[in-house]
Scaffold this motif. Structure first.
Motif, short mmCIF file in Angstrom:
data_model
loop_
_atom_site.label_atom_id
_atom_site.label_comp_id
_atom_site.label_asym_id
_atom_site.label_seq_id
_atom_site.Cartn_x
_atom_site.Cartn_y
_atom_site.Cartn_z
N LEU A 102 0.84 -1.19 0.00
CA LEU A 102 0.00 0.00 0.00
C LEU A 102 0.88 1.25 0.00
O LEU A 102 1.79 1.36 0.83
CB LEU A 102 -0.90 0.03 1.24
N TYR A 103 0.58 2.15 -0.90
CA TYR A 103 1.33 3.40 -0.94
C TYR A 103 0.48 4.53 -0.34
O TYR A 103 -0.69 4.34 0.01
CB TYR A 103 1.76 3.72 -2.37
N GLN A 104 1.05 5.71 -0.26
CA GLN A 104 0.41 6.80 0.46
C GLN A 104 -0.94 7.19 -0.15
O GLN A 104 -1.15 7.11 -1.35
CB GLN A 104 1.33 8.03 0.52
N GLY A 105 -1.84 7.60 0.71
CA GLY A 105 -3.12 8.11 0.25
C GLY A 105 -4.12 7.06 -0.18
O GLY A 105 -5.17 7.40 -0.72
N VAL A 106 -3.84 5.78 0.06
CA VAL A 106 -4.79 4.72 -0.32
C VAL A 106 -5.94 4.66 0.70
O VAL A 106 -5.70 4.70 1.90
CB VAL A 106 -4.08 3.35 -0.38
N THR A 107 -7.15 4.56 0.18
CA THR A 107 -8.33 4.41 1.05
C THR A 107 -9.03 3.09 0.76
O THR A 107 -9.37 2.81 -0.39
CB THR A 107 -9.33 5.56 0.83
N LEU A 108 -9.18 2.28 1.78
CA LEU A 108 -10.03 1.08 1.71
C LEU A 108 -11.24 1.40 2.58
O LEU A 108 -11.25 1.15 3.79
CB LEU A 108 -9.28 -0.15 2.22
N GLY A 109 -12.25 2.01 1.96
CA GLY A 109 -13.33 2.60 2.73
C GLY A 109 -14.69 2.04 2.41
O GLY A 109 -14.85 1.07 1.68
N ALA A 110 -15.71 2.70 2.98
CA ALA A 110 -17.10 2.28 2.83
C ALA A 110 -17.81 3.15 1.81
O ALA A 110 -17.51 4.33 1.66
CB ALA A 110 -17.82 2.36 4.17
N LEU A 111 -18.78 2.54 1.12
CA LEU A 111 -19.61 3.29 0.19
C LEU A 111 -20.62 4.15 0.94
O LEU A 111 -21.05 5.20 0.47
CB LEU A 111 -20.36 2.34 -0.74
N SER A 112 -21.04 3.67 2.11
CA SER A 112 -22.03 4.38 2.89
C SER A 112 -21.55 4.52 4.32
O SER A 112 -20.88 3.63 4.84
CB SER A 112 -23.37 3.63 2.87
N VAL A 113 -21.88 5.62 4.93
CA VAL A 113 -21.49 5.82 6.33
C VAL A 113 -22.71 5.84 7.24
O VAL A 113 -22.68 6.36 8.34
CB VAL A 113 -20.69 7.13 6.51
N GLU A 114 -23.81 5.24 6.73
CA GLU A 114 -25.03 5.21 7.54
C GLU A 114 -24.82 4.32 8.78
O GLU A 114 -24.21 3.26 8.70
CB GLU A 114 -26.20 4.67 6.71
N LYS A 115 -25.33 4.78 9.91
CA LYS A 115 -25.16 4.05 11.17
C LYS A 115 -25.76 2.66 11.10
O LYS A 115 -25.27 1.73 11.77
CB LYS A 115 -25.83 4.85 12.30
N SER A 116 -26.79 2.48 10.30
CA SER A 116 -27.44 1.17 10.19
C SER A 116 -26.52 0.13 9.57
O SER A 116 -26.79 -1.07 9.63
CB SER A 116 -28.71 1.30 9.34
#
Length: 268
Positions: free
Chosen positions: A190-204
């Motif tokens: 992994l290099y700098q600035g890589v995001t392994l994130g979520a499509l939604s940030v809904e609490k549900s």
């Protein structure tokens, strides 16, 4: 000022949970890491017994921190602390695979000493490995405090719940984000600035897999953003810089961002 406001703040002070400072918790973890990797320390030990005593002392410190948080009322902190320290050899083995990955992957790295002492990637990974071990023991608060402490020092944000296999390579790691339900295979770079994130940030979505799965021997270059719990990066794939990816790619894929750069000649 309104008296009700004073009363509101006072009531919060009565209800708040007493938790040792983040610095105190991080100091415990850093002491353990420096014991395992003397490259980060100038302290000398003169016998095996001193090492044994230091580890026992660290276990007692962990138990005291856990007791003082009160976050887990029904936990057997003595048993959990003992389990954590019984697994220290495996933690040490995993961290050494990370050292080897960085040393093998970065042509600028000259020695294991340099990687352990100077690389922010190893600093962040070492805190993550400790935090993840505590997370798996269902110890509340401490794992997140530890990885956030490393985040504040390195700019590398790894959730303690992420599942990361052996030989993780992080070189210039600033800006990396690895979400709670991300899964990363062996020998991933992994290099700098890589995001392994979520499509939604809904609490549900809290109990749902929200972050990507990355196969073995995958390279993800700087600035790439990969989102979604259903998104899988097949093994031996290369994800280029600045790619925005929200769907799965099969093993062996090469994904790159095509941009147009125009160079104009100036007239003097």
């Amino acid at each position: 000022m309104n008296k009700d406001f004073y009363k509101h703040i006072f009531d919060k002070h009565q209800d708040i949970e007493a938790v040792p400072s983040n610095k105190e918790i991080a100091t415990w973890a850093l002491g353990l890491i420096r014991l395992l990797f003397p490259e980060q320390s100038k302290r000398l030990f003169h016998s095996v017994k001193e090492i044994e005593d230091e580890l026992e002392s660290s276990e007692v410190q962990l138990r005291k921190i856990m007791d003082s948080t009160g976050a887990c009322h029904n936990c057997d902190n003595k048993e959990k602390a003992a389990k954590f320290f019984n697994d220290i050899p495996e933690l040490y083995r995993l961290l050494n695979t990370d050292v080897a990955a960085i040393l093998d992957g970065d042509p600028a790295a000259k020695s294991e000493f340099e990687v352990i002492r100077a690389y922010p990637g190893f600093y962040a990974i070492s805190f993550y490995r400790v935090a993840n071990a505590l997370f798996l023991l269902e110890i509340p608060l401490l794992p997140r405090i530890l990885t956030e402490y490393a985040h504040s020092k390195t700019g590398i944000d790894i959730h303690p719940g992420a599942q990361i296999s052996e030989y993780l390579y992080i070189d210039h790691g600033t800006g990396i984000v690895i979400g709670e339900t991300a899964q990363i295979g062996h020998h991933v770079k992994l290099y700098q600035g890589v995001t392994l994130g979520a499509l939604s940030v809904e609490k549900s979505m809290a109990s749902v897999k929200r972050h990507p799965t990355v196969g073995d021997h995958v390279v993800i270059y700087s600035g790439a953003t990969i989102l979604g719990g259903d998104t899988e990066i097949g093994s031996h794939s290369i994800i280029g810089g600045n790619v925005w990816l929200t769907k799965s790619v099969p093993a062996g894929s090469v994904v790159y961002h095509e941009s147009q750069i125009k160079v104009l000649e100036r007239k003097f």
